[in-house]
Write a protein that holds these residues in place. Structure first.
Motif, PDB file in Angstrom:
ATOM      1  N   TRP A  40      -2.442   8.516   3.342  1.00 37.07           N
ATOM      2  CA  TRP A  40      -2.740   7.318   2.560  1.00 37.07           C
ATOM      3  C   TRP A  40      -1.876   7.258   1.305  1.00 37.07           C
ATOM      4  CZ3 TRP A  40      -3.660   2.603   2.144  1.00 37.07           C
ATOM      5  CH2 TRP A  40      -4.034   2.024   0.935  1.00 37.07           C
ATOM      6  N   ALA A  41      -1.681   8.371   0.625  1.00 39.22           N
ATOM      7  CA  ALA A  41      -0.846   8.378  -0.579  1.00 39.22           C
ATOM      8  C   ALA A  41       0.574   7.909  -0.244  1.00 39.22           C
ATOM      9  CB  ALA A  41      -0.827   9.770  -1.207  1.00 39.22           C
ATOM     10  N   ASN A  42       1.109   8.351   0.899  1.00 41.00           N
ATOM     11  CA  ASN A  42       2.446   7.912   1.328  1.00 41.00           C
ATOM     12  C   ASN A  42       2.468   6.421   1.647  1.00 41.00           C
ATOM     13  OD1 ASN A  42       3.537  10.474   1.068  1.00 41.00           O
ATOM     14  ND2 ASN A  42       3.141  11.004   3.193  1.00 41.00           N
ATOM     15  N   ILE A  43       1.443   5.946   2.358  1.00 41.41           N
ATOM     16  CA  ILE A  43       1.358   4.519   2.688  1.00 41.41           C
ATOM     17  C   ILE A  43       1.226   3.693   1.416  1.00 41.41           C
ATOM     18  CG2 ILE A  43      -0.127   2.762   3.747  1.00 41.41           C
ATOM     19  CD1 ILE A  43      -0.659   4.826   5.999  1.00 41.41           C
ATOM     20  N   GLU A  45       2.237   4.403  -1.611  1.00 37.89           N
ATOM     21  CA  GLU A  45       3.522   4.387  -2.318  1.00 37.89           C
ATOM     22  C   GLU A  45       4.521   3.460  -1.618  1.00 37.89           C
ATOM     23  OE1 GLU A  45       7.151   7.383  -3.571  1.00 37.89           O
ATOM     24  OE2 GLU A  45       5.219   8.253  -3.029  1.00 37.89           O
ATOM     25  N   ALA A  46       4.583   3.538  -0.285  1.00 36.02           N
ATOM     26  CA  ALA A  46       5.512   2.695   0.468  1.00 36.02           C
ATOM     27  C   ALA A  46       5.166   1.212   0.328  1.00 36.02           C
ATOM     28  CB  ALA A  46       5.522   3.103   1.939  1.00 36.02           C
ATOM     29  N   CYS A  47       3.883   0.891   0.360  1.00 37.41           N
ATOM     30  CA  CYS A  47       3.469  -0.516   0.236  1.00 37.41           C
ATOM     31  C   CYS A  47       3.738  -1.047  -1.166  1.00 37.41           C
ATOM     32  CB  CYS A  47       1.994  -0.661   0.590  1.00 37.41           C
ATOM     33  SG  CYS A  47       1.661  -0.480   2.346  1.00 37.41           S
ATOM     34  N   THR A  48       3.450  -0.243  -2.164  1.00 33.39           N
ATOM     35  CA  THR A  48       3.715  -0.650  -3.542  1.00 33.39           C
ATOM     36  C   THR A  48       5.203  -0.906  -3.739  1.00 33.39           C
ATOM     37  OG1 THR A  48       1.791   0.602  -4.306  1.00 33.39           O
ATOM     38  CG2 THR A  48       3.447   0.038  -5.960  1.00 33.39           C
ATOM     39  N   ASP A  49       6.024  -0.006  -3.230  1.00 34.01           N
ATOM     40  CA  ASP A  49       7.471  -0.163  -3.302  1.00 34.01           C
ATOM     41  C   ASP A  49       7.912  -1.427  -2.562  1.00 34.01           C
ATOM     42  OD1 ASP A  49      10.218   1.136  -3.838  1.00 34.01           O
ATOM     43  OD2 ASP A  49      10.264   0.787  -1.658  1.00 34.01           O
ATOM     44  N   PHE A  50       7.354  -1.662  -1.375  1.00 35.22           N
ATOM     45  CA  PHE A  50       7.705  -2.837  -0.582  1.00 35.22           C
ATOM     46  C   PHE A  50       7.390  -4.127  -1.345  1.00 35.22           C
ATOM     47  CE2 PHE A  50       6.558  -6.296   2.232  1.00 35.22           C
ATOM     48  CZ  PHE A  50       7.699  -6.403   3.014  1.00 35.22           C
ATOM     49  N   ILE A  51       6.203  -4.188  -1.925  1.00 34.17           N
ATOM     50  CA  ILE A  51       5.803  -5.405  -2.642  1.00 34.17           C
ATOM     51  C   ILE A  51       6.774  -5.690  -3.784  1.00 34.17           C
ATOM     52  CG2 ILE A  51       4.016  -6.422  -4.112  1.00 34.17           C
ATOM     53  CD1 ILE A  51       1.976  -4.797  -2.303  1.00 34.17           C
ATOM     54  N   GLU A  52       7.115  -4.662  -4.544  1.00 31.15           N
ATOM     55  CA  GLU A  52       8.001  -4.860  -5.690  1.00 31.15           C
ATOM     56  C   GLU A  52       9.424  -5.219  -5.260  1.00 31.15           C
ATOM     57  OE1 GLU A  52       6.951  -5.185  -8.758  1.00 31.15           O
ATOM     58  OE2 GLU A  52       4.930  -4.702  -8.066  1.00 31.15           O
ATOM     59  N   ARG A  53       9.942  -4.555  -4.239  1.00 31.55           N
ATOM     60  CA  ARG A  53      11.328  -4.765  -3.836  1.00 31.55           C
ATOM     61  C   ARG A  53      11.524  -5.932  -2.883  1.00 31.55           C
ATOM     62  NH1 ARG A  53      12.850   0.312  -1.253  1.00 31.55           N
ATOM     63  NH2 ARG A  53      14.814  -0.708  -0.868  1.00 31.55           N
ATOM     64  N   PHE A  54      10.554  -6.151  -1.972  1.00 30.51           N
ATOM     65  CA  PHE A  54      10.755  -7.142  -0.913  1.00 30.51           C
ATOM     66  C   PHE A  54       9.668  -8.221  -0.852  1.00 30.51           C
ATOM     67  CE2 PHE A  54      12.764  -3.192   0.657  1.00 30.51           C
ATOM     68  CZ  PHE A  54      14.073  -3.636   0.737  1.00 30.51           C
ATOM     69  N   GLY A  55       8.711  -8.174  -1.768  1.00 27.75           N
ATOM     70  CA  GLY A  55       7.600  -9.126  -1.726  1.00 27.75           C
ATOM     71  C   GLY A  55       8.042 -10.580  -1.760  1.00 27.75           C
ATOM     72  N   MET A  87       1.347  -0.584   7.350  1.00 27.85           N
ATOM     73  CA  MET A  87       0.237   0.353   7.477  1.00 27.85           C
ATOM     74  C   MET A  87       0.496   1.442   8.506  1.00 27.85           C
ATOM     75  SD  MET A  87      -2.267  -0.569   5.474  1.00 27.85           S
ATOM     76  CE  MET A  87      -1.005  -0.775   4.257  1.00 27.85           C
ATOM     77  N   THR A  88       1.671   1.487   9.077  1.00 24.88           N
ATOM     78  CA  THR A  88       1.894   2.360  10.228  1.00 24.88           C
ATOM     79  C   THR A  88       2.858   3.512   9.982  1.00 24.88           C
ATOM     80  OG1 THR A  88       3.581   0.861  11.038  1.00 24.88           O
ATOM     81  CG2 THR A  88       1.369   0.534  11.900  1.00 24.88           C
ATOM     82  N   GLY A  89       2.727   4.214   8.895  1.00 22.48           N
ATOM     83  CA  GLY A  89       3.541   5.409   8.769  1.00 22.48           C
ATOM     84  C   GLY A  89       3.876   5.867   7.371  1.00 22.48           C
ATOM     85  N   GLY A  90       3.859   5.000   6.419  1.00 23.45           N
ATOM     86  CA  GLY A  90       4.156   5.420   5.063  1.00 23.45           C
ATOM     87  C   GLY A  90       5.628   5.587   4.747  1.00 23.45           C
ATOM     88  N   HIS A  91       6.495   5.027   5.587  1.00 18.36           N
ATOM     89  CA  HIS A  91       7.929   5.089   5.316  1.00 18.36           C
ATOM     90  C   HIS A  91       8.318   3.899   4.448  1.00 18.36           C
ATOM     91  CE1 HIS A  91       8.241   8.235   8.282  1.00 18.36           C
ATOM     92  NE2 HIS A  91       7.581   7.463   9.126  1.00 18.36           N
ATOM     93  N   LYS A  92       9.210   4.119   3.507  1.00 21.12           N
ATOM     94  CA  LYS A  92       9.655   3.027   2.649  1.00 21.12           C
ATOM     95  C   LYS A  92      10.626   2.124   3.395  1.00 21.12           C
ATOM     96  CE  LYS A  92       8.896   5.110  -1.815  1.00 21.12           C
ATOM     97  NZ  LYS A  92       9.518   5.548  -3.071  1.00 21.12           N
TER      98      LYS A  92
END
Length: 131
Positions: A40-43, A45-55, A87-92
């Motif tokens: 969950w911590a990885n997901i 972080e990846a989602c937060t990064d996604f929103i900021e960079r690609f939202g 939601m499927t892996g936590g990769h950025k």
């Protein structure tokens, strides 16, 4: 004395809502029973990064909240077939296109017609707290 103007949020309203809703989830406390804390911590972080960079681009390209952040309404991330791309892996993510999100050598694709549609993980977390 003039006060400095506050910078406007660079994210469109929908992406700003994603940031707010996702930001309310704690990275140290998994919202899904079968999703481990480290995963969950990885997901998170990846989602937060996604929103900021690609939202902003995700909104412009027509990606929906469930396509990105959806989970099964009863089983959360345990039913991967209901999960959104993020939601499927936590990769950025490293890029976004109209049909897919790029994660290095792996791509996450949009839901296809007839595929199940989940609810945003923050709604799942809110339901779990009430139960």
């Amino acid at each position: 004395m003039l006060l400095p103007e506050l910078a406007s949020d660079p994210l469109p309203p929908q992406a700003a809502e994603w940031r707010k809703a996702f930001g309310a989830l704690r990275p140290t406390s998994s919202p899904c029973r079968y999703l481990g804390t480290a995963a969950w911590a990885n997901i998170h972080e990846a989602c937060t990064d996604f929103i900021e960079r690609f939202g902003a681009e995700a909104v412009r390209l027509g990606w929906t909240t469930p396509q990105l952040f959806g989970v099964h309404p009863e089983h959360g991330t345990l039913r991967v077939d209901w999960c959104g791309v993020m939601m499927t892996g936590g990769h950025k993510a490293i890029g976004i296109e109209p049909n897919r999100i790029l994660f290095g050598n792996v791509s996450g694709y949009r839901n296809v017609a007839g595929a199940p549609v989940g609810i945003p993980i923050w709604e799942f977390a809110a339901r779990a707290q009430k139960a």
